[in-house]
Enzyme design. Sequence first.
Site, PDB file in Angstrom:
ATOM      1  N   SER A   1       0.843  -1.192   0.000  1.00  9.31           N
ATOM      2  CA  SER A   1       0.000   0.000   0.000  1.00  9.31           C
ATOM      3  C   SER A   1       0.874   1.236   0.000  1.00  9.31           C
ATOM      4  O   SER A   1       2.002   1.220   0.520  1.00  9.31           O
ATOM      5  CB  SER A   1      -0.902   0.019   1.243  1.00  9.31           C
ATOM      6  OG  SER A   1      -1.558   1.269   1.378  1.00  9.31           O
TER       7      SER A   1
ATOM      8  N   TYR B   1      -1.751  -0.094  10.457  1.00 12.13           N
ATOM      9  CA  TYR B   1      -1.867  -0.539   9.065  1.00 12.13           C
ATOM     10  C   TYR B   1      -0.689  -0.034   8.248  1.00 12.13           C
ATOM     11  O   TYR B   1      -0.051  -0.800   7.512  1.00 12.13           O
ATOM     12  CB  TYR B   1      -3.179  -0.042   8.460  1.00 12.13           C
ATOM     13  CG  TYR B   1      -3.353  -0.438   7.018  1.00 12.13           C
ATOM     14  CD1 TYR B   1      -3.720  -1.728   6.676  1.00 12.13           C
ATOM     15  CD2 TYR B   1      -3.127   0.484   5.995  1.00 12.13           C
ATOM     16  CE1 TYR B   1      -3.877  -2.097   5.339  1.00 12.13           C
ATOM     17  CE2 TYR B   1      -3.277   0.125   4.671  1.00 12.13           C
ATOM     18  CZ  TYR B   1      -3.651  -1.170   4.346  1.00 12.13           C
ATOM     19  OH  TYR B   1      -3.791  -1.529   3.025  1.00 12.13           O
TER      20      TYR B   1
END
Length: 254
Positions: A145, A158
């Site tokens: 990501s 995250y």
Amino acid sequence: MEPQGRVAVITGGGTGIGRATSLALARAGAAGIVVSYTRSAEDAGTLVRAVEALGVPALARRADVADDGEVRALAAAARDRFGRVDILVNNAGTTRAVPEPDLEGLTDADWRELLDVNVVGAFRCARAFAPDLRAARGAVVNIASISGYRAGGSSIAYGVSKAAMLQLTRNLAAALAPEVRVNAVAPGTVTTRWQTGLHGEDGFAERARAERESVPLRATAGPEHVAQAVRGLLSMDMVTGETLIVDGGKHIRY
């Protein structure tokens, strides 16, 4: 390496990026597709039917990447069904939506779960499939990501987990060489159920609209664009340990 005649395993493959990648590899002539899921059994079954409608045999199996036994059972099931595995796409992941300033809202349990699934889970899969991938001179693509590069995203944990996945990609590229190449894709905002689940349909639509004003390509990526990047990395026979950002160029203006 081209997908034609290859067997691919896509973790978390029933929806979103995993679904798009499975269909892209099937359309490219893959010999078999294996998808894992944890909760989306119905979606995985629907995907299997869509892949088989393209003339490619497929298998869906429940496998929690946080459980090494289930991961190794997935590898055995893929081997039993197809006799080989050439491609592994580590797409399974999870998150917790916790605003960045809310340090107390991010618990130790959240940290353990996100790191266990997003980082150690990808390692477990690479370890379980390593013998098959080495025998096939195959390739791994990790779905990371843009949150692994910059502050932001759904939570601090995250982003840290995705940054760790970038390093895991480099380490696995060295560990599995010369037989296996390992690369990653780092998407920015992607139109998926994951995003609408975090922000709601209207909330995500507004966030995406506002973001497009600062994105050089003035577009929001779809799962199919990430799948294109996966296919591209699979075909790059002299590239390993690298990460390709897919965000319409937004990162060049961060």
